[in-house]
Design an enzyme around this catalytic site. Structure first.
Site, mmCIF file in Angstrom:
data_model
loop_
_atom_site.group_PDB
_atom_site.id
_atom_site.type_symbol
_atom_site.label_atom_id
_atom_site.label_comp_id
_atom_site.label_asym_id
_atom_site.label_seq_id
_atom_site.Cartn_x
_atom_site.Cartn_y
_atom_site.Cartn_z
ATOM 1 N N ASP A 297 18.370 34.981 1.358
ATOM 2 C CA ASP A 297 17.992 35.766 0.175
ATOM 3 C C ASP A 297 19.198 36.570 -0.316
ATOM 4 O O ASP A 297 20.093 36.910 0.462
ATOM 5 C CB ASP A 297 16.838 36.731 0.507
ATOM 6 C CG ASP A 297 15.998 37.099 -0.707
ATOM 7 O OD1 ASP A 297 14.832 36.672 -0.778
ATOM 8 O OD2 ASP A 297 16.517 37.808 -1.609
ATOM 9 N N TYR B 201 12.227 29.238 -18.468
ATOM 10 C CA TYR B 201 11.545 29.105 -17.173
ATOM 11 C C TYR B 201 10.770 27.785 -17.137
ATOM 12 O O TYR B 201 10.834 27.051 -16.143
ATOM 13 C CB TYR B 201 10.608 30.293 -16.959
ATOM 14 C CG TYR B 201 9.920 30.309 -15.604
ATOM 15 C CD1 TYR B 201 10.551 30.841 -14.479
ATOM 16 C CD2 TYR B 201 8.630 29.813 -15.442
ATOM 17 C CE1 TYR B 201 9.919 30.872 -13.238
ATOM 18 C CE2 TYR B 201 7.989 29.837 -14.212
ATOM 19 C CZ TYR B 201 8.630 30.373 -13.107
ATOM 20 O OH TYR B 201 8.001 30.404 -11.877
ATOM 21 N N LYS C 203 11.476 24.745 -14.444
ATOM 22 C CA LYS C 203 10.483 24.316 -13.452
ATOM 23 C C LYS C 203 10.010 22.881 -13.710
ATOM 24 O O LYS C 203 9.669 22.175 -12.763
ATOM 25 C CB LYS C 203 9.301 25.295 -13.435
ATOM 26 C CG LYS C 203 9.664 26.683 -12.902
ATOM 27 C CD LYS C 203 10.071 26.666 -11.423
ATOM 28 C CE LYS C 203 10.226 28.057 -10.843
ATOM 29 N NZ LYS C 203 10.546 28.056 -9.410
HETATM 30 N N1 LIG Z 1 4.529 34.926 -8.511
HETATM 31 C C1 LIG Z 1 4.059 33.982 -9.279
HETATM 32 O O1 LIG Z 1 3.046 34.190 -9.981
HETATM 33 C C2 LIG Z 1 4.721 32.626 -9.337
HETATM 34 C C3 LIG Z 1 4.010 31.570 -9.921
HETATM 35 C C4 LIG Z 1 4.570 30.299 -9.919
HETATM 36 C C5 LIG Z 1 5.801 30.076 -9.319
HETATM 37 N N2 LIG Z 1 6.469 31.104 -8.758
HETATM 38 C C6 LIG Z 1 7.747 30.803 -8.092
HETATM 39 O O2 LIG Z 1 7.649 31.166 -6.734
HETATM 40 C C7 LIG Z 1 8.948 31.391 -6.203
HETATM 41 C C8 LIG Z 1 8.943 32.660 -5.375
HETATM 42 O O3 LIG Z 1 8.728 33.765 -6.219
HETATM 43 P P1 LIG Z 1 7.850 35.032 -5.836
HETATM 44 O O4 LIG Z 1 6.749 35.086 -6.814
HETATM 45 O O5 LIG Z 1 7.547 35.037 -4.390
HETATM 46 O O6 LIG Z 1 8.882 36.170 -6.269
HETATM 47 P P2 LIG Z 1 9.566 37.426 -5.527
HETATM 48 O O7 LIG Z 1 10.402 38.043 -6.580
HETATM 49 O O8 LIG Z 1 8.542 38.247 -4.835
HETATM 50 O O9 LIG Z 1 10.498 36.737 -4.429
HETATM 51 C C9 LIG Z 1 11.618 35.966 -4.800
HETATM 52 C C10 LIG Z 1 12.741 36.189 -3.807
HETATM 53 O O10 LIG Z 1 13.844 35.387 -4.242
HETATM 54 C C11 LIG Z 1 15.030 36.150 -4.131
HETATM 55 N N3 LIG Z 1 16.040 35.677 -5.067
HETATM 56 C C12 LIG Z 1 16.077 35.835 -6.410
HETATM 57 N N4 LIG Z 1 17.196 35.327 -6.909
HETATM 58 C C13 LIG Z 1 17.904 34.824 -5.861
HETATM 59 C C14 LIG Z 1 19.163 34.196 -5.731
HETATM 60 N N5 LIG Z 1 19.956 33.994 -6.787
HETATM 61 N N6 LIG Z 1 19.564 33.817 -4.506
HETATM 62 C C15 LIG Z 1 18.792 34.053 -3.420
HETATM 63 N N7 LIG Z 1 17.614 34.673 -3.478
HETATM 64 C C16 LIG Z 1 17.168 35.050 -4.684
HETATM 65 C C17 LIG Z 1 14.618 37.578 -4.426
HETATM 66 O O11 LIG Z 1 15.545 38.506 -3.889
HETATM 67 C C18 LIG Z 1 13.248 37.645 -3.774
HETATM 68 O O12 LIG Z 1 13.326 38.093 -2.443
HETATM 69 C C19 LIG Z 1 9.892 31.387 -7.407
HETATM 70 O O13 LIG Z 1 10.566 30.151 -7.461
HETATM 71 C C20 LIG Z 1 8.960 31.546 -8.585
HETATM 72 O O14 LIG Z 1 9.489 30.991 -9.755
HETATM 73 C C21 LIG Z 1 5.968 32.380 -8.757
#
Ligand SMILES: NC(=O)c1ccc[n+]([C@@H]2O[C@H](COP(=O)([O-])OP(=O)(O)OC[C@H]3O[C@@H](n4cnc5c(N)ncnc54)[C@H](O)[C@@H]3O)[C@@H](O)[C@H]2O)c1
Length: 253
Positions: A36, A155, A159
């Site tokens: 991370d 986005y 995706k």
């Molecule tokens: N939360 C939602 O509703 C949702 C829905 C669909 C998809 N997603 C996808 O799920 C995945 C996880 O997201 P989440 O919702 O758990 O978000 P989150 O923000 O809680 O966690 C994401 C983590 O990724 C890390 N991160 C961000 N940029 C980074 C980089 N350049 N290098 C390394 N680490 C990095 C952040 O520090 C964080 O710890 C993402 O790919 C997001 O697009 C999220």
């Protein structure tokens, strides 16, 4: 234990789904590289895993940086001897901008993190998997990778590309013991809204109607359950596919 003696990398492991996936995999016996941008966050998780008898190593990784990705994969080999499971989960949101409002620097950043970083990690992991004739890749896509109305243009495009890459990879290496699948989460309670900046009024207004149909918001653990299934032998015949985990949201369309 479903992942006994397996070595896994989880990107974005400091928060949200990546955190839940890493914790779950550790409970199932996997040794983990916790990658991370947020080093403090992954260090905390490393201690938590150690205190419950698991094995992991925290690593500061910017997934948009090619050298960091090399280091991430090398760390799995150096610390744990091999790599079995790669979870490409780190990702960031846009500000719901439609194409006419796209900022090119923001487009590049989102693609570097959500799409190019994921491709680079896969590119580096595949030779290891080919040598073993075994390996699992799990990509966190999004319902925004299937639908055009869950986020902004950037986005959504990033995706959709993740899903294309997942399908292509699943097919290409299907005869070499490598499985590559994606999860398309719907709305999940995490910290991702912190990455939503300079919100487009026009875009968010257009998305409101679709967001109003969300039946319920999921938890990171809901997604960790899907990831565990995809990582384990229970999903041995799933390859190149996408599991939507959205509580029924997109079944409306
Ligand atoms: N939360 C939602 O509703 C949702 C829905 C669909 C998809 N997603 C996808 O799920 C995945 C996880 O997201 P989440 O919702 O758990 O978000 P989150 O923000 O809680 O966690 C994401 C983590 O990724 C890390 N991160 C961000 N940029 C980074 C980089 N350049 N290098 C390394 N680490 C990095 C952040 O520090 C964080 O710890 C993402 O790919 C997001 O697009 C999220």
């Amino acid at each position: 234990m479903k992942l006994k003696n397996k070595v896994a990398i989880v990107t974005g492991a400091a928060s949200g789904m990546g955190h839940a996936i890493a914790e779950r995999f550790a409970k199932e016996g996997a040794s983990l590289v916790l990658a991370d941008l947020n080093l403090e966050g992954v260090k905390e998780l490393e201690s938590k895993i150690e205190n419950s008898g698991g094995k992991s190593t925290a690593l500061e990784v910017n997934i948009a940086n090619a050298t960091d990705i090399e280091k991430m994969i090398d760390t799995a080999i150096e610390k744990f001897g091999t790599l079995d499971i790669l979870v490409n989960n780190a990702g960031i949101m846009d500000g719901f901008e439609p194409v006419a409002e796209v900022d090119e620097d923001k487009w590049d950043l989102i693609f570097d993190v959500n799409t190019k970083g994921l491709m680079r990690a896969m590119k580096k992991a595949i030779p290891i998997f080919l040598e073993k004739e075994q390996g699992v890749i799990i990509n966190t896509a999004s319902t925004g990778g299937i639908s055009g109305a869950h986020a902004g243009a950037t986005y959504s495009a990033s995706k959709h590309a993740v899903i294309g890459l997942t399908k292509n990879t699943g097919y290409m290496y299907a005869k070499h013991g490598i499985r590559c699948n994606a999860i398309a989460p719907g709305a999940i309670a995490t910290n991702i809204s912190q990455t939503i900046k300079n919100v487009s009024e026009f875009g968010s207004e257009r998305l409101k109607m679709v967001q109003g149909l969300i039946p319920s918001v999921g938890t990171p653990e809901d997604i960790a359950n899907v990831a565990l299934f995809l990582a384990s032998e229970e999903s041995s015949f799933l390859n190149g596919t996408v599991i939507t985990a959205d509580g029924g949201w997109t079944s409306a369309f």
